[in-house]
Design an enzyme around this catalytic site. Structure first.
Site, PDB file in Angstrom:
ATOM      1  N   GLU A 164       0.853  -1.191   0.000  1.00  0.00           N
ATOM      2  CA  GLU A 164       0.000   0.000   0.000  1.00  0.00           C
ATOM      3  C   GLU A 164       0.882   1.232   0.000  1.00  0.00           C
ATOM      4  O   GLU A 164       2.098   1.142   0.137  1.00  0.00           O
ATOM      5  CB  GLU A 164      -0.917   0.003   1.234  1.00  0.00           C
ATOM      6  CG  GLU A 164      -1.978  -1.078   1.157  1.00  0.00           C
ATOM      7  CD  GLU A 164      -2.925  -1.033   2.351  1.00  0.00           C
ATOM      8  OE1 GLU A 164      -4.123  -1.052   2.117  1.00  0.00           O
ATOM      9  OE2 GLU A 164      -2.460  -0.982   3.496  1.00  0.00           O
ATOM     10  N   HIS A 289      -9.318  10.111   5.137  1.00  0.00           N
ATOM     11  CA  HIS A 289      -9.326   9.318   3.899  1.00  0.00           C
ATOM     12  C   HIS A 289      -9.914  10.205   2.811  1.00  0.00           C
ATOM     13  O   HIS A 289     -10.915  10.876   3.040  1.00  0.00           O
ATOM     14  CB  HIS A 289     -10.169   8.052   4.081  1.00  0.00           C
ATOM     15  CG  HIS A 289      -9.966   7.070   2.974  1.00  0.00           C
ATOM     16  ND1 HIS A 289     -10.484   7.255   1.726  1.00  0.00           N
ATOM     17  CD2 HIS A 289      -9.261   5.910   2.927  1.00  0.00           C
ATOM     18  CE1 HIS A 289     -10.116   6.240   0.943  1.00  0.00           C
ATOM     19  NE2 HIS A 289      -9.375   5.410   1.653  1.00  0.00           N
ATOM     20  N   ARG A 339      -2.368   9.749   0.690  1.00  0.00           N
ATOM     21  CA  ARG A 339      -3.698  10.164   1.148  1.00  0.00           C
ATOM     22  C   ARG A 339      -3.766  11.613   1.617  1.00  0.00           C
ATOM     23  O   ARG A 339      -4.720  12.320   1.320  1.00  0.00           O
ATOM     24  CB  ARG A 339      -4.123   9.283   2.324  1.00  0.00           C
ATOM     25  CG  ARG A 339      -4.671   7.956   1.899  1.00  0.00           C
ATOM     26  CD  ARG A 339      -5.063   7.153   3.109  1.00  0.00           C
ATOM     27  NE  ARG A 339      -5.372   5.789   2.681  1.00  0.00           N
ATOM     28  CZ  ARG A 339      -5.662   4.804   3.511  1.00  0.00           C
ATOM     29  NH1 ARG A 339      -5.675   5.018   4.817  1.00  0.00           N
ATOM     30  NH2 ARG A 339      -5.944   3.617   3.059  1.00  0.00           N
ATOM     31  N   HIS A 400     -10.634   9.382   9.448  1.00  0.00           N
ATOM     32  CA  HIS A 400     -10.402   7.958   9.255  1.00  0.00           C
ATOM     33  C   HIS A 400      -9.668   7.317  10.428  1.00  0.00           C
ATOM     34  O   HIS A 400     -10.024   6.240  10.879  1.00  0.00           O
ATOM     35  CB  HIS A 400      -9.603   7.783   7.969  1.00  0.00           C
ATOM     36  CG  HIS A 400      -9.466   6.372   7.496  1.00  0.00           C
ATOM     37  ND1 HIS A 400     -10.558   5.542   7.331  1.00  0.00           N
ATOM     38  CD2 HIS A 400      -8.377   5.641   7.142  1.00  0.00           C
ATOM     39  CE1 HIS A 400     -10.130   4.355   6.891  1.00  0.00           C
ATOM     40  NE2 HIS A 400      -8.817   4.388   6.783  1.00  0.00           N
ATOM     41  N   ARG A 435      -0.197   8.067  10.197  1.00  0.00           N
ATOM     42  CA  ARG A 435      -0.113   6.613  10.291  1.00  0.00           C
ATOM     43  C   ARG A 435       0.202   5.992   8.931  1.00  0.00           C
ATOM     44  O   ARG A 435      -0.390   6.363   7.923  1.00  0.00           O
ATOM     45  CB  ARG A 435      -1.448   6.057  10.795  1.00  0.00           C
ATOM     46  CG  ARG A 435      -1.522   4.547  10.846  1.00  0.00           C
ATOM     47  CD  ARG A 435      -2.958   4.111  11.071  1.00  0.00           C
ATOM     48  NE  ARG A 435      -3.799   4.472   9.931  1.00  0.00           N
ATOM     49  CZ  ARG A 435      -4.467   3.592   9.190  1.00  0.00           C
ATOM     50  NH1 ARG A 435      -4.421   2.318   9.472  1.00  0.00           N
ATOM     51  NH2 ARG A 435      -5.199   3.996   8.183  1.00  0.00           N
TER      52      ARG A 435
END
Lengths: 591, 333
Positions: A164, A289, A339, A400, A435
């Site tokens: 990812e 998000h 993101r 998120h 994160r």
């Protein structure tokens, strides 16, 4: 009445003078509730029912310790089951299944996992804690597999790995494609049922954590808990005496009007810890998000439908109402930028155009691709009157993940003896200012394992001392539920993806003007307790956001581009012990 | 609000507990072995106290039919490997090891496949299955000797402790040594900052550092920078620490390892004050072996350790190769 206040101190030994509103926000000193009418005793009071709570429950089973689990709704109402990505763990080898050997498996991946996590954390991750997380990762996933979680395997019978954003290497194990959280929740709940049948644990659903109790020595010794009926009204209040109290209550996504987190995620554990005197940190770092469905309100359980990054991975693009490509030129990766970049670019485009959403154009992907890869998204959009084959999908960023929380180490130890925090509720230094994808389930697994070892091996505080246990403060106050929705919108507009100091000043002032109802006016029940907890956390987030005069990680200020020297430090929030203030957000340099 | 609360105190051993333990052990023809990191009352009731390998060797040579191993699981497993004919009990089979947990046998197989021809040196803190896949075992006291005994042109895979691996690399100067990135939850917490603070708080004390500690590198750096005189710092195994304790004339010694070790050091030299570098350095797995569980273990004959005979034979080879290298085994974990 005098409310304990969340304010910023006038003088800080910071890198530069702090300029801000200076407003003080009164928050609830204690939740309004009827007097306790029952009590019970346990060794470990465990609050929550997601990955961290249930892993701890599984690992304490058979230890001889009495464990009482309380969760305010039904088991698994929280975020865990909605986690889509997977679990990042250093790719040191197959570990939990046999199969052929891949050349990509190397112990050096622990180092790469550490460095990827620290890079995402933008200077605020704690290298030692991150190393603990990465080192323990493979074992944590192995234990979860041993408990019965079924991960996706490749053709050779090895765990199938994916990569990812932000990961230098494919190291993410997953289950059911994009349903990892659901499989984790299923496996852990199945284990819990075994423990229940063996009388190794007791569980109370519809049991709301009100406030923590402290003994004469200052140690946390349990909690005041309310039992609710199906509508969230208070049936009765009682005291749970515990030698160790563990918060595994998740994050605070519902602070914002639009969030991927379910309705249960209202930061109850974080707010209760603050009222009890614990330190909170890094609250300004809320990860957003970029794309949730904006064509309808939240689902029945309070979430906005997540439109996975994978849709953009297949070629969908973010456009405005006029069809202009929003991400073009904003980042070399355009729609596949990290993101925080996508969210910030979208937020600024929305502000410029004065609109509340943009669009995700997936029309050119065609029915075969959408139907095969994203059947759920396709169906849900159509249910809400949007056909992604012929119409662009309305989308907007949504809260998120909560990077900050109750300050704790990776064993869950907080600033208060007897109080432990594991999983998203905790701020362990693992995430820093942002994160890394798929590190959150991992953190819950690792912290629960470490805490289980600590409690089983003599770390459980003794309970020999005789004495009164008390809730943190004498006075109780609450916020009326009616103000919640408006405040959540204000938080989203002002302390959301993009934050400007003037707006934050006004926001802090507005939060300070929210009336605190005393016991005679406030109607005790889940709705008002959640509103009160959310108000407290809104104040803490807004104060931190106005104080941090830079853009770092997922905290973006419109007045400062990028990080500023001297700001590699944490903002720590506490309420004064005596309940009269001054409450502070103080700065603390990273060692 | 205020509610009276009275809780049961966590129970100290009942009077007569030690006598009962000894009586049961005699009746079972069992020898009680306790690791240096065990609770003081367990250490005091045991027939022998020491590090894991010394205890395993005592186990093999003891005339008793049964061994009750007060330590963590891999230690009891090692005792079973070295004395396959004896019954080995551990009072709580759930007492694991965070370091041994960092490498699974499948991971080791993968690592070996990527480095064909390499020799595998396994620290004793590993499962029997991992030992069985290894060429030779080592302890913290002889790790450097074991590594030095392997031909210089042979690549070495050293596992699972990153800090001990770095220490060995420093001592031997060996470049073709690859180190598994494992670490122990206790020793990882004793970092350079913790050590520096402890030394600053008492600049005249001597310092003993276990090579598994995250601060071992910092200790050497402190010496190099003149932060502390070289003769006042020793990086050594728990066995080496005991030797140091017996001979030291220092007023105060700071000890960087699991705090259970202090009990043996104080017994060895009551004239010196031994203080922990970190009082948080407590191994929870070691402390799962409580006085009650030891008693229950002797009464009920549990938890019995079993090791697959094929794995045990291979693991035994690795341990015996280490012993054949001939370094006196003064200490191991």
């Amino acid at each position: 009445m005098t409310a304990p206040a969340l304010s910023r101190p006038g003088v800080l030994t910071g890198p530069e003078p702090i300029v801000g509103s200076g407003h003080v926000v009164g928050v609830s000193p204690r939740l309004v509730a009827p007097a306790p009418v029952w009590q019970l005793r346990t060794d470990v009071l465990l609050v929550g029912s997601g990955v961290a709570a249930l892993t701890l429950a599984a690992e304490l089973a058979g230890s001889g310790l009495r464990v009482h689990l309380v969760t305010k709704g039904e088991l698994g109402d929280g975020s865990t089951r909605w986690a889509q990505g997977g679990i990042a763990r250093a790719n040191t080898g197959p570990g939990f299944s046999t199969g052929s050997v891949a050349a990509t498996d190397t112990p050096e991946d622990v180092e790469r996992h550490v460095s990827d996590t620290l890079t995402a954390g933008a200077g605020l991750g704690d290298p030692r804690t991150v190393r603990q997380l990465a080192t323990d990762g493979p074992g944590a996933v192995r234990r979860l597999a041993d408990l019965g979680a079924r991960f996706d395997l490749d053709a050779d019978g090895r765990p199938a790995l994916t990569r990812e954003g932000g990961h230098s290497h494919a190291r993410i194990v997953h289950a059911g494609g994009d349903a990892t959280g659901a499989e984790v929740q299923r496996a852990l709940q199945a284990r819990l049922h075994t423990s229940l049948e063996a009388d190794e644990i007791t569980v109370a659903e519809n049991a709301f954590l009100l406030d923590l109790l402290r003994g004469p020595d200052g140690a946390v010794r349990g909690a005041v808990v309310a039992l609710l009926d199906a509508t969230g009204s208070c049936r009765s209040v009682g005291i749970v005496h515990a030698r160790a109290t563990v918060l595994a209550t998740g994050g605070l996504g519902q602070v914002f009007a639009t969030t991927t987190n379910p309705a249960a995620v209202t930061g109850d554990g974080i707010a209760a810890a603050l009222r009890a005197g614990a330190e909170l940190a890094d609250l300004e770092f809320v990860q957003f998000h970029p794309t949730v469905f904006a064509g309808a309100g939240p689902t029945d359980d309070g979430r906005h439908l997540l439109i996975s990054e994978a849709v953009r991975g297949e070629g969908a693009r973010i456009i405005d109402a006029g069809g202009v490509l929003v991400m073009a030129g904003a980042h070399p990766l355009a729609d596949l930028a990290p993101r925080d970049v996508v969210s910030a670019t979208m937020a600024s485009a929305m502000a410029e155009r004065g609109v509340r959403h943009l669009y995700l154009d997936a029309r050119h992907l065609g029915e075969p691709v959408l139907d095969a890869r994203f059947p759920t998204i396709l169906a849900r959009c159509r249910e809400n009157g949007v056909d992604p084959l012929t119409q662009p999908i309305p989308v907007r960023p949504a809260a998120h993940y909560t990077c900050g929380g109750v300050r704790a180490d990776l064993t869950g130890r907080t600033s208060l003896p007897g109080l432990f925090a594991i999983g998203e509720v905790a701020c362990t230094g693992v995430h820093g200012a942002n994160r890394l994808a798929s590190n959150s389930l991992l953190e819950g697994l690792v912290a629960a394992h470490r805490l289980a070892g600590f409690l089983r091996g003599g770390g459980l505080p003794g309970s020999a001392a005789r004495g009164r246990v008390t809730a943190p403060r004498d006075r109780a106050a609450g916020v009326l539920p009616g103000v919640r929705a408006g405040l959540a919108l204000a938080m989203e507009d002002t302390a959301g993806v993009l934050r400007d100091p003037a707006g934050l000043d006004l926001l802090v002032r507005r939060l300070g003007e929210v009336p605190l109802a005393d016991a005679s006016e406030a109607l005790p029940g889940r709705a008002s307790w959640e509103a009160t907890n959310l108000h407290t956390l809104m104040a803490a987030i807004a104060q931190a956001a106005v104080t941090r005069a830079e853009s770092r990680g997922c905290h973006r200020r419109t007045d400062v581009d990028g990080v500023r020297s001297g700001w590699r430090r944490h903002l720590v929030a506490t309420l004064a012990d005596d309940g009269t203030g001054p409450a502070t957000v103080r700065q603390e340099a990273r060692p | 609000m205020g509610i009276e609360t009275v809780g049961p105190p966590s129970a100290p051993p009942a009077p007569g507990w030690a006598d009962e333990v000894r009586r049961l052990a005699k009746a079972r023809d069992a020898v009680i072995l306790a690791h240096n990191y065990q609770l003081p009352e367990i250490q005091d009731v045991a027939d022998h106290v020491g590090d894991s390998l010394a205890l395993s060797r005592i186990a093999a040579s003891a005339p008793h039919r049964e061994i009750v191993f007060c330590g963590v699981h891999f230690m009891a497993e090692t005792a079973k490997i070295l004395s396959p004919g004896k019954r080995v009990l551990i009072p709580d089979a759930g007492a694991g090891c965070s370091l041994a947990d960092t490498i699974h046998v499948e991971e080791l197989r993968t690592w070996k496949a990527a480095h064909p021809g390499a020799a595998v040196v396994a620290y004793v803190n590993t499962s029997a299955a991992v030992k069985a896949e290894s060429d030779v075992c080592c302890t913290s006291s002889n790790a450097a000797d074991v590594v030095a005994s392997i031909p210089a042109d042979t690549e070495i895979l050293f596992l699972p402790d990153r800090h001990l691996g770095a220490h060995v690399q420093r001592v031997t100067g060996r470049e073709n040594l690859r180190v598994w990135p494992g670490q122990c939850h206790v020793h990882e917490g004793i970092g350079g900052d913790v050590l520096r603070d402890a030394i600053a708080a008492d600049p005249t004390a001597d310092v003993l550092v276990h090579p598994e500690c995250a601060c071992a590198t910092s200790a050497l750096r402190l010496v190099a920078d003149g932060g502390i005189a070289p003769e006042r710092v020793r990086i050594t195994s728990t066995g080496g620490m005991l030797d140091e304790a017996r001979r030291t004339g220092a007023r105060r010694v700071l000890v960087a390892t699991e705090t259970g070790m202090l009990h043996q050091l104080r017994r060895a030299n009551p004239g010196t004050e031994f203080a922990p570098v970190s009082d948080r350095a407590v191994c929870p797995y070691m402390k799962m072996i409580t006085p009650e569980k030891l008693l229950a273990s002797l009464r009920e004959g549990r938890d019995e350790i079993t090791v697959d005979e094929g794995i045990a034979a291979l693991a035994r080879d690795a341990v015996e190769r280490m012993i054949a290298i001939g370094s006196p085994v003064a200490g191991a974990e």
